[in-house]
Design a protein around this motif. Sequence first.
Motif, PDB file in Angstrom:
ATOM      1  N   GLU A 156      -3.018   3.054  -3.017  1.00  0.00           N
ATOM      2  CA  GLU A 156      -2.692   3.719  -1.750  1.00  0.00           C
ATOM      3  C   GLU A 156      -2.906   2.809  -0.539  1.00  0.00           C
ATOM      4  O   GLU A 156      -2.625   3.196   0.591  1.00  0.00           O
ATOM      5  CB  GLU A 156      -3.556   4.983  -1.565  1.00  0.00           C
ATOM      6  CG  GLU A 156      -3.468   6.003  -2.703  1.00  0.00           C
ATOM      7  CD  GLU A 156      -2.063   6.561  -2.875  1.00  0.00           C
ATOM      8  OE1 GLU A 156      -1.325   6.612  -1.870  1.00  0.00           O
ATOM      9  OE2 GLU A 156      -1.708   6.903  -4.013  1.00  0.00           O
ATOM     10  N   SER A 208      -7.153   3.890  -6.877  1.00  0.00           N
ATOM     11  CA  SER A 208      -6.262   4.478  -5.866  1.00  0.00           C
ATOM     12  C   SER A 208      -6.466   3.805  -4.501  1.00  0.00           C
ATOM     13  O   SER A 208      -5.572   3.808  -3.669  1.00  0.00           O
ATOM     14  CB  SER A 208      -6.476   5.988  -5.761  1.00  0.00           C
ATOM     15  OG  SER A 208      -7.780   6.266  -5.280  1.00  0.00           O
ATOM     16  N   LEU A 209      -7.636   3.211  -4.279  1.00  0.00           N
ATOM     17  CA  LEU A 209      -7.872   2.481  -3.025  1.00  0.00           C
ATOM     18  C   LEU A 209      -6.864   1.340  -2.885  1.00  0.00           C
ATOM     19  O   LEU A 209      -6.391   1.047  -1.789  1.00  0.00           O
ATOM     20  CB  LEU A 209      -9.300   1.922  -2.992  1.00  0.00           C
ATOM     21  CG  LEU A 209     -10.429   2.950  -2.997  1.00  0.00           C
ATOM     22  CD1 LEU A 209     -11.769   2.260  -3.249  1.00  0.00           C
ATOM     23  CD2 LEU A 209     -10.468   3.709  -1.677  1.00  0.00           C
ATOM     24  N   GLY A 263       0.826  -1.206   0.000  1.00  0.00           N
ATOM     25  CA  GLY A 263       0.000   0.000   0.000  1.00  0.00           C
ATOM     26  C   GLY A 263       0.856   1.250   0.000  1.00  0.00           C
ATOM     27  O   GLY A 263       1.805   1.344   0.775  1.00  0.00           O
ATOM     28  N   GLY A 264       0.534   2.199  -0.876  1.00  0.00           N
ATOM     29  CA  GLY A 264       1.333   3.414  -0.980  1.00  0.00           C
ATOM     30  C   GLY A 264       2.566   3.224  -1.840  1.00  0.00           C
ATOM     31  O   GLY A 264       3.340   4.159  -2.041  1.00  0.00           O
ATOM     32  N   GLN A 295      -5.789   1.827   0.735  1.00  0.00           N
ATOM     33  CA  GLN A 295      -6.812   2.409   1.607  1.00  0.00           C
ATOM     34  C   GLN A 295      -7.985   1.481   1.902  1.00  0.00           C
ATOM     35  O   GLN A 295      -8.820   1.795   2.730  1.00  0.00           O
ATOM     36  CB  GLN A 295      -7.337   3.721   0.989  1.00  0.00           C
ATOM     37  CG  GLN A 295      -6.312   4.841   1.066  1.00  0.00           C
ATOM     38  CD  GLN A 295      -6.672   5.997   0.157  1.00  0.00           C
ATOM     39  OE1 GLN A 295      -7.525   5.867  -0.719  1.00  0.00           O
ATOM     40  NE2 GLN A 295      -6.018   7.128   0.348  1.00  0.00           N
ATOM     41  N   TRP A 296      -8.079   0.381   1.182  1.00  0.00           N
ATOM     42  CA  TRP A 296      -9.214  -0.526   1.412  1.00  0.00           C
ATOM     43  C   TRP A 296      -8.870  -1.449   2.581  1.00  0.00           C
ATOM     44  O   TRP A 296      -7.825  -2.099   2.567  1.00  0.00           O
ATOM     45  CB  TRP A 296      -9.490  -1.337   0.141  1.00  0.00           C
ATOM     46  CG  TRP A 296     -10.794  -2.052   0.193  1.00  0.00           C
ATOM     47  CD1 TRP A 296     -11.020  -3.308   0.683  1.00  0.00           C
ATOM     48  CD2 TRP A 296     -12.068  -1.551  -0.231  1.00  0.00           C
ATOM     49  NE1 TRP A 296     -12.358  -3.624   0.575  1.00  0.00           N
ATOM     50  CE2 TRP A 296     -13.021  -2.569   0.016  1.00  0.00           C
ATOM     51  CE3 TRP A 296     -12.500  -0.354  -0.805  1.00  0.00           C
ATOM     52  CZ2 TRP A 296     -14.380  -2.416  -0.285  1.00  0.00           C
ATOM     53  CZ3 TRP A 296     -13.841  -0.208  -1.102  1.00  0.00           C
ATOM     54  CH2 TRP A 296     -14.765  -1.223  -0.840  1.00  0.00           C
ATOM     55  N   SER A 328     -11.087   4.869  -8.334  1.00  0.00           N
ATOM     56  CA  SER A 328     -11.149   3.908  -7.222  1.00  0.00           C
ATOM     57  C   SER A 328      -9.957   2.955  -7.213  1.00  0.00           C
ATOM     58  O   SER A 328      -9.722   2.275  -6.209  1.00  0.00           O
ATOM     59  CB  SER A 328     -12.447   3.114  -7.275  1.00  0.00           C
ATOM     60  OG  SER A 328     -13.544   3.991  -7.202  1.00  0.00           O
TER      61      SER A 328
END
Length: 396
Positions: free
Chosen positions: A104, A100-101, A67-68, A106-107, A98
């Motif tokens: 990143e 990017s979830l 992530g990221g 974020q999910w 989406s």
Amino acid sequence: MADVPHELSAQIGDGGEDATGDDVALDPGEPQFDLVEPGRVSRREVQPDTIKRRAMGKMRAVQVAQGGGALELVEREMPEPTQGEVRVRVEACGVCHSDSLTVEGQWPGLSFPRIPGHEIAGIIDAVGTGVVGWSVGQRVGVGWFGGHCGRCEPCRRGWLIDCRNLRIPGISYDGGYADAMVAPADALAAIPDQLSAVDAAPLLCAGVTTFNALRHSGAMPGDVVAVLGIGGLGHLGVQFANKLGFCTVAIARGSDKEALSRNLGAHHFIDSATEDVAARLNRLGGARAVLATVTSAKAMTPVIEGLAVRGRLIVVGVDAEPIEVSPLQLIGASRSVVGHAAGASIDSQDTLGFSALSGVRPMIETMPLSRAPEAYARMMRAEARFRMVLTMAEQH
Ligand SMILES: [Zn+2]
Ligand SMILES: [Zn+2]
């Protein structure tokens, strides 16, 4: 590919009034939104190294290691479908905000490495056991709806998109930024012959979201229906609203979006930067529905006073901020504010069918899979006009 200026500013996600499209030269009255020649992808030759890779059971994929982290092009084992699944040889995959979830991280509960992508168009090239009704060689798409559990309460009521255990390609399992992906058969939508893979891909998320929201809006042919925001979602919403027979109003910030909106099928244009949006809508009789595609709750608030009696504000643009509405605004005219999720695979299939029938097409820019990081960055900078689509053919 369109020659695209870079004056765009704000980050708008799937759609948004900040995504300008004013200076695209369009020929009114034609189904002119096909910036890529239909069928171009499927006519490309398969490259020798692709054949070699396949023979070795390998494929290319663009994954996120953590992530990221960055998107990276890697070689992966070709996945095999198990019970109830098919393998799709991906021809095109849209790049959605989406994604990017995943990028990143974020999910909640995401596991890495993960291949993003949930606007997938391709061809079934392997079928697992127990799959009925789908076969090798069939053209199919997979969108945000990546499978349902069939056991939870919403599933038992038939509300598959509201499944409490909804699976999403690129999040729950590897998605379409790859030469191939495996999906459960219940996530598949058949692609009609008239649609190219690159056109079908964005219709599987941005398309079904707007089409499904509009067809369930309660508006009837001739009713005033407004689309707030002319971006990745909105440019499709305006086309669908026109083709569904609504008196179509486009609302965007800046008069520079008027020409594009009218070419997409808007009968009226409201510049939210200089005009009183609610007053204009009321002069048209009030909106039976407003489809809010902007990713700004603040921009949604002013349209509520422009809703007709029993009018609905249908929210599809994502924002964490609150929409401001008083009980008085709602009660006095029996108005409502409702959220709308994309749709299940049959809704995607309906969207593809309606688009083939009516000439609705996304406006797209294509890039080969190997340039996925660039396509993603362009989408995140809100410079895509209006959808970036990755193609899996190696030469571009
Ligand atoms: Zn999406
Ligand atoms: Zn369920």
